[in-house]
Design a protein around this motif. Structure first.
Motif, PDB file in Angstrom:
ATOM      1  N   ASP A   3       0.843  -1.196   0.000  1.00 39.03           N
ATOM      2  CA  ASP A   3       0.000   0.000   0.000  1.00 39.03           C
ATOM      3  C   ASP A   3       0.880   1.250   0.000  1.00 39.03           C
ATOM      4  O   ASP A   3       2.103   1.164  -0.102  1.00 39.03           O
ATOM      5  N   LYS A   4       0.259   2.433   0.121  1.00 37.13           N
ATOM      6  CA  LYS A   4       1.007   3.684   0.041  1.00 37.13           C
ATOM      7  C   LYS A   4       1.941   3.899   1.219  1.00 37.13           C
ATOM      8  O   LYS A   4       2.878   4.676   1.141  1.00 37.13           O
ATOM      9  N   ASN A   5       1.709   3.219   2.347  1.00 37.91           N
ATOM     10  CA  ASN A   5       2.565   3.341   3.522  1.00 37.91           C
ATOM     11  C   ASN A   5       3.764   2.402   3.466  1.00 37.91           C
ATOM     12  O   ASN A   5       4.609   2.429   4.349  1.00 37.91           O
ATOM     13  N   GLY A   6       3.815   1.524   2.456  1.00 37.88           N
ATOM     14  CA  GLY A   6       4.932   0.596   2.320  1.00 37.88           C
ATOM     15  C   GLY A   6       4.716  -0.725   3.027  1.00 37.88           C
ATOM     16  O   GLY A   6       5.636  -1.508   3.174  1.00 37.88           O
ATOM     17  N   LYS A   7       3.493  -0.988   3.502  1.00 36.41           N
ATOM     18  CA  LYS A   7       3.193  -2.250   4.169  1.00 36.41           C
ATOM     19  C   LYS A   7       2.443  -3.172   3.215  1.00 36.41           C
ATOM     20  O   LYS A   7       1.749  -2.718   2.319  1.00 36.41           O
ATOM     21  N   THR A   8       2.589  -4.490   3.443  1.00 37.13           N
ATOM     22  CA  THR A   8       1.888  -5.441   2.600  1.00 37.13           C
ATOM     23  C   THR A   8       0.404  -5.414   2.913  1.00 37.13           C
ATOM     24  O   THR A   8      -0.005  -5.167   4.050  1.00 37.13           O
ATOM     25  N   THR A   9      -0.396  -5.658   1.894  1.00 35.34           N
ATOM     26  CA  THR A   9      -1.839  -5.594   2.061  1.00 35.34           C
ATOM     27  C   THR A   9      -2.526  -6.558   1.121  1.00 35.34           C
ATOM     28  O   THR A   9      -1.959  -6.975   0.112  1.00 35.34           O
ATOM     29  N   LYS A  10      -3.733  -6.921   1.487  1.00 34.23           N
ATOM     30  CA  LYS A  10      -4.606  -7.663   0.591  1.00 34.23           C
ATOM     31  C   LYS A  10      -5.543  -6.659  -0.058  1.00 34.23           C
ATOM     32  O   LYS A  10      -5.608  -5.504   0.361  1.00 34.23           O
ATOM     33  N   THR A  11      -6.263  -7.098  -1.084  1.00 32.50           N
ATOM     34  CA  THR A  11      -7.156  -6.174  -1.770  1.00 32.50           C
ATOM     35  C   THR A  11      -8.600  -6.581  -1.580  1.00 32.50           C
ATOM     36  O   THR A  11      -8.922  -7.756  -1.426  1.00 32.50           O
ATOM     37  N   GLY A  12      -9.446  -5.586  -1.583  1.00 33.18           N
ATOM     38  CA  GLY A  12     -10.883  -5.789  -1.571  1.00 33.18           C
ATOM     39  C   GLY A  12     -11.463  -4.927  -2.676  1.00 33.18           C
ATOM     40  O   GLY A  12     -10.734  -4.260  -3.409  1.00 33.18           O
ATOM     41  N   SER A  13     -12.771  -4.904  -2.772  1.00 33.77           N
ATOM     42  CA  SER A  13     -13.391  -4.065  -3.788  1.00 33.77           C
ATOM     43  C   SER A  13     -14.524  -3.272  -3.172  1.00 33.77           C
ATOM     44  O   SER A  13     -15.135  -3.683  -2.190  1.00 33.77           O
ATOM     45  N   LYS A  14     -14.775  -2.102  -3.758  1.00 38.10           N
ATOM     46  CA  LYS A  14     -15.812  -1.214  -3.277  1.00 38.10           C
ATOM     47  C   LYS A  14     -16.402  -0.507  -4.481  1.00 38.10           C
ATOM     48  O   LYS A  14     -15.689  -0.227  -5.449  1.00 38.10           O
ATOM     49  N   VAL A  15     -17.681  -0.210  -4.448  1.00 38.32           N
ATOM     50  CA  VAL A  15     -18.332   0.483  -5.546  1.00 38.32           C
ATOM     51  C   VAL A  15     -18.365   1.970  -5.224  1.00 38.32           C
ATOM     52  O   VAL A  15     -18.892   2.381  -4.193  1.00 38.32           O
ATOM     53  N   GLU A  16     -17.750   2.779  -6.088  1.00 37.26           N
ATOM     54  CA  GLU A  16     -17.782   4.233  -5.963  1.00 37.26           C
ATOM     55  C   GLU A  16     -18.480   4.794  -7.185  1.00 37.26           C
ATOM     56  O   GLU A  16     -17.933   4.760  -8.283  1.00 37.26           O
ATOM     57  N   GLY A  17     -19.671   5.285  -7.000  1.00 37.82           N
ATOM     58  CA  GLY A  17     -20.447   5.788  -8.132  1.00 37.82           C
ATOM     59  C   GLY A  17     -20.854   4.638  -9.031  1.00 37.82           C
ATOM     60  O   GLY A  17     -21.578   3.735  -8.613  1.00 37.82           O
ATOM     61  N   ASP A  18     -20.384   4.670 -10.268  1.00 36.86           N
ATOM     62  CA  ASP A  18     -20.704   3.615 -11.231  1.00 36.86           C
ATOM     63  C   ASP A  18     -19.606   2.565 -11.317  1.00 36.86           C
ATOM     64  O   ASP A  18     -19.807   1.507 -11.897  1.00 36.86           O
ATOM     65  N   LYS A  19     -18.425   2.871 -10.769  1.00 32.20           N
ATOM     66  CA  LYS A  19     -17.268   1.995 -10.950  1.00 32.20           C
ATOM     67  C   LYS A  19     -16.984   1.153  -9.723  1.00 32.20           C
ATOM     68  O   LYS A  19     -17.224   1.548  -8.591  1.00 32.20           O
ATOM     69  N   LYS A  20     -16.431  -0.019  -9.972  1.00 27.01           N
ATOM     70  CA  LYS A  20     -15.941  -0.907  -8.922  1.00 27.01           C
ATOM     71  C   LYS A  20     -14.436  -0.695  -8.843  1.00 27.01           C
ATOM     72  O   LYS A  20     -13.733  -0.816  -9.847  1.00 27.01           O
ATOM     73  N   VAL A  21     -13.921  -0.327  -7.662  1.00 27.26           N
ATOM     74  CA  VAL A  21     -12.507  -0.012  -7.511  1.00 27.26           C
ATOM     75  C   VAL A  21     -11.859  -0.959  -6.515  1.00 27.26           C
ATOM     76  O   VAL A  21     -12.525  -1.534  -5.652  1.00 27.26           O
ATOM     77  N   ARG A  22     -10.529  -1.129  -6.654  1.00 23.70           N
ATOM     78  CA  ARG A  22      -9.773  -1.947  -5.712  1.00 23.70           C
ATOM     79  C   ARG A  22      -9.427  -1.114  -4.484  1.00 23.70           C
ATOM     80  O   ARG A  22      -9.068   0.062  -4.607  1.00 23.70           O
ATOM     81  N   VAL A  23      -9.496  -1.729  -3.321  1.00 22.85           N
ATOM     82  CA  VAL A  23      -9.252  -1.033  -2.058  1.00 22.85           C
ATOM     83  C   VAL A  23      -8.232  -1.840  -1.266  1.00 22.85           C
ATOM     84  O   VAL A  23      -8.316  -3.061  -1.193  1.00 22.85           O
ATOM     85  N   ALA A  24      -7.260  -1.131  -0.637  1.00 25.85           N
ATOM     86  CA  ALA A  24      -6.297  -1.786   0.248  1.00 25.85           C
ATOM     87  C   ALA A  24      -6.996  -2.112   1.552  1.00 25.85           C
ATOM     88  O   ALA A  24      -7.651  -1.270   2.144  1.00 25.85           O
ATOM     89  N   LYS A  25      -6.869  -3.356   2.013  1.00 27.94           N
ATOM     90  CA  LYS A  25      -7.528  -3.786   3.241  1.00 27.94           C
ATOM     91  C   LYS A  25      -6.931  -3.111   4.472  1.00 27.94           C
ATOM     92  O   LYS A  25      -7.637  -2.876   5.444  1.00 27.94           O
ATOM     93  N   THR A  26      -5.638  -2.783   4.470  1.00 27.14           N
ATOM     94  CA  THR A  26      -5.002  -2.204   5.648  1.00 27.14           C
ATOM     95  C   THR A  26      -5.416  -0.753   5.871  1.00 27.14           C
ATOM     96  O   THR A  26      -5.710  -0.363   7.005  1.00 27.14           O
ATOM     97  N   THR A  27      -5.432   0.051   4.809  1.00 32.39           N
ATOM     98  CA  THR A  27      -5.714   1.472   4.964  1.00 32.39           C
ATOM     99  C   THR A  27      -7.099   1.878   4.499  1.00 32.39           C
ATOM    100  O   THR A  27      -7.594   2.914   4.909  1.00 32.39           O
ATOM    101  N   GLY A  28      -7.708   1.108   3.614  1.00 32.56           N
ATOM    102  CA  GLY A  28      -9.015   1.466   3.075  1.00 32.56           C
ATOM    103  C   GLY A  28      -8.942   2.419   1.894  1.00 32.56           C
ATOM    104  O   GLY A  28      -9.967   2.842   1.369  1.00 32.56           O
ATOM    105  N   GLU A  29      -7.719   2.781   1.453  1.00 29.02           N
ATOM    106  CA  GLU A  29      -7.558   3.678   0.315  1.00 29.02           C
ATOM    107  C   GLU A  29      -7.695   2.913  -0.992  1.00 29.02           C
ATOM    108  O   GLU A  29      -7.408   1.722  -1.065  1.00 29.02           O
ATOM    109  N   THR A  30      -8.096   3.628  -2.045  1.00 29.52           N
ATOM    110  CA  THR A  30      -8.219   2.998  -3.354  1.00 29.52           C
ATOM    111  C   THR A  30      -6.830   2.827  -3.963  1.00 29.52           C
ATOM    112  O   THR A  30      -5.925   3.618  -3.711  1.00 29.52           O
ATOM    113  N   LEU A  31      -6.691   1.776  -4.747  1.00 29.44           N
ATOM    114  CA  LEU A  31      -5.408   1.483  -5.390  1.00 29.44           C
ATOM    115  C   LEU A  31      -5.429   1.925  -6.836  1.00 29.44           C
ATOM    116  O   LEU A  31      -6.442   1.979  -7.461  1.00 29.44           O
TER     117      LEU A  31
END
Length: 108
Positions: free
Chosen positions: A80-108
């Motif tokens: 992720d952006k902090n330099g730590k390992t992370t798994k990915t999840g997905s979240k719907v933002e508007g019309d698009k499905k985006v990848r999300v870092a599980k550790t921070t919750g930020e979009t990738l």
């Protein structure tokens, strides 16, 4: 084919493998998909191998060329952006499905 969590341009760390490359970080250049679960990635500047080339019209000298070899996708993990390992999840933002870092919750 299964959906892959790692894409071209992602920053990854190598978790297992040869001790020369284990723990090193790099950017994914290419994702190689094959039938079944045998997907591989090529990471920039890591897993360098020497390939012996024959002289040809394009390369009249021939010789030994160093290039990146592929690594099995299970041996790398996303960073992720902090330099730590992370798994990915997905979240719907508007019309698009985006990848999300599980550790921070930020979009990738």
């Amino acid at each position: 084919m299964t959906k892959l969590k790692i894409k071209r341009g992602d920053n990854v760390i190598i978790t297992t493998g040869k001790k020369e490359i284990k723990g090193k970080k790099g950017e994914v250049i290419e994702v190689i998909r094959k039938e079944g679960k045998d997907a591989r990635v090529i990471v920039a500047g890591l897993n360098i191998v020497k390939k012996h080339t024959k002289p040809s019209a394009g390369n009249p000298q021939g010789g030994i060329v160093e290039k990146e070899a592929s690594i099995h996708i299970s041996n790398v993990m996303l960073i992720d952006k902090n330099g730590k390992t992370t798994k990915t999840g997905s979240k719907v933002e508007g019309d698009k499905k985006v990848r999300v870092a599980k550790t921070t919750g930020e979009t990738l």
